[in-house]
Design an enzyme around this catalytic site. Structure first.
Site, PDB file in Angstrom:
ATOM      1  CG  HIS A  36      -1.833  -1.211   1.253  1.00  0.00           C
ATOM      2  ND1 HIS A  36      -2.617  -1.666   0.225  1.00  0.00           N
ATOM      3  CD2 HIS A  36      -1.970  -2.135   2.255  1.00  0.00           C
ATOM      4  CE1 HIS A  36      -3.211  -2.808   0.586  1.00  0.00           C
ATOM      5  NE2 HIS A  36      -2.838  -3.112   1.811  1.00  0.00           N
TER       6      HIS A  36
ATOM      7  CG  ASP B   5      -5.158  -6.470  -0.084  1.00  0.00           C
ATOM      8  OD1 ASP B   5      -5.331  -7.333   0.772  1.00  0.00           O
ATOM      9  OD2 ASP B   5      -4.976  -5.272   0.200  1.00  0.00           O
TER      10      ASP B   5
END
Ligand code: NGQ
Ligand code: ZN
Length: 461
Positions: free
Chosen positions: A274, A325
């Site tokens: 991220h 993810d």
């Protein structure tokens, strides 16, 4: 067994090339990549442009089971944190057989959607009561097995998880399946290492986040990993939500990425997953460290994380790759689309992730994400070059969205204009076909297993 393929168009690390012959050995490694090769009737011809297989650099396999099940407003203001509560509840119900069914289907989906390897950030370790299984590696072995059955490349990243917040706050009840001492993590890594080696999988380590791993544990775990494999990948969630940034500043006086860069040996082995919220200095320093930014565009959009500043990262020379993810979307092309569109929306510009050296944005993004993904995976999956694995995707030149176009526009249409249908013909991993005409041979059985497991889980109180 085929060991060669002729591609009328192939995307090599430097760009598009005509008439490429690919050769690989019995181990599935490319031994020759010859542009301008004459077509040879004895060699199979690809049904469309050949692009490198995409490494998926961030996956929590079990979360495929709740994709689509948290899209309702449960409180006045839903957020990442309220989603996490629902996700934890789901994680508490899972048994090994259900995880295996979910992971197998997920990996089949990944292969059909152009991912040829996956980094599994694996943190559900224990049974529902939070006690280690009789074999402590039970759930890691489930993931190894699912990857092997599906035929996807694997980087297994057992996750160290010890605290519920900065400053070593004690873990919550809902986190009981994740918690391990540093010693038990190192014992798990030792147990898994030969098994990963035997399967051609790479073993690394994932300190979950600075929230979940206190500094002393981080240091000790990294030292243990170093002794086991000095070049093993290290992945960490970082600076995904602004609350994490605020809490980190309250705890240490520093933003998370700045803290990490000052307190850990961050280098090219690292993947900063991220890294959404960085200041200008952090963009520069993190890029210069050589670490890969692990971008998960559809999950980051789904969870309301914020927007990564891709131009700042690229201009600092930063490496990046993509991950699916939480698996609200399992499609390499769509991750690239989401990433580019978030930049366009934020900046009111077009073709942000392209430049003069590669103006085709889908081409530029594919090459960058393959390079960064391979680095994060710690495996030789960096595209169509000698010494790399023969991991590639053949686009379907007969697909309505692609037919009759030049190869770069075929890839652009695959990414930006395929209307969420697949424009993939075949997917090869290590020189073996894993999907043909867009389908994996286990498609039907794995789908049925997944649906049955999800039904069971939904009916579990
Ligand atoms: C995870 N997922 O570990 O699955 C996290 C949520 C957390 C994402 N960040 C949990 N997308 O970060 O505490
Ligand atoms: Zn994650």
């Amino acid at each position: 067994m085929t060991h060669s393929l002729h591609a009328a168009d192939a995307l090599l690390p430097g760009g598009w090339v005509r008439d490429v012959r690919l050769d690989w050995d019995a181990a599935g490694r490319l031994t020759a990549v010859r542009p301008g090769a004459a077509a040879d009737a004895s060699i199979a011809r690809a049904a469309g442009p050949v692009i490198p297989g995409m490494p998926n650099l961030h996956s929590h396999a079990f979360q495929r089971g709740i994709a689509g099940l948290t899209e309702y407003r449960g409180q006045a203001q839903d957020s990442f944190w309220s989603w996490r509560t629902l996700m934890y509840r789901f994680a508490l119900r899972l048994d090994p057989a259900q995880l295996e069914a979910i992971a197998l289907w997920l990996y089949v989906e990944m292969l059909e959607a152009g991912y040829t390897s996956v980094c599994e950030f694996h943190y559900v370790h224990h049974d529902a009561d939070g006690r280690p299984y009789a074999d402590d590696a039970t759930l890691a072995l489930v993931l190894l097995r699912a990857a092997e059955k599906a035929g996807i490349g694997l980087t297994l990243l057992p996750v160290l998880y010890q605290a519920s917040g900065f400053g070593g706050l004690p873990p919550g009840e809902g986190q009981r399946r994740f918690i391990r001492s540093t010693d038990s993590m190192l014992a798990l890594l030792e147990r898994l290492k030969p098994l990963c080696d035997a399967q051609g999988a790479r073993l690394g380590l994932a300190p979950h986040s600075l929230r979940a791993v206190p500094p002393d544990s981080l240091r000790a775990a990294l030292a243990g990993l170093q002794a086991l494999d000095a070049t093993a990948p290290v992945h960490i969630h970082i600076a995904e939500q602004t609350k994490e940034v605020d809490d980190c500043i309250a705890w240490s006086g520093q933003r998370p990425v700045a803290w990490l860069l000052d307190h850990a040996p961050v280098d090219a082995r690292w993947c900063l997953v991220h890294a959404t919220h960085m200041d200008a200095d952090e963009y520069r320093r993190a890029a210069a460290s050589g670490a890969v930014a692990g971008l998960c565009p559809t999950t980051e959009a789904n969870l309301g994380d914020g927007i990564f500043d891709l131009p700042a990262w690229r201009s600092a020379g930063g490496a990046w790759g993509i991950g699916s993810d939480s698996h609200v979307c399992v499609n390499a092309a769509e991750e690239l689309l989401m990433l580019e569109y978030s930049q366009r929306l934020a900046r009111r510009e077009r073709n942000v992730a392209a430049d003069a050296s590669q103006p085709q944005v889908a081409t530029s993004m594919t090459l960058a994400a393959v390079r960064g993904g391979a680095q994060a995976a710690g495996r030789a999956v960096a595209g169509l070059a000698v010494g790399q694995q023969a991991d590639f995707v053949v686009l379907d030149a007969a697909h309505v969205a692609l037919a009759g176009l030049p190869a770069p526009e075929m890839l652009a249409s695959h990414v930006f204009a395929s209307q969420r249908t697949s424009a993939i013909d075949a997917v090869w991993v290590g020189g073996r076909p894993r999907a043909r005409r867009g389908r994996h041979p286990l498609h039907d059985s794995a789908a049925a297993g997944f649906v049955a497991a999800r039904r069971q889980l939904l009916n579990t109180p």
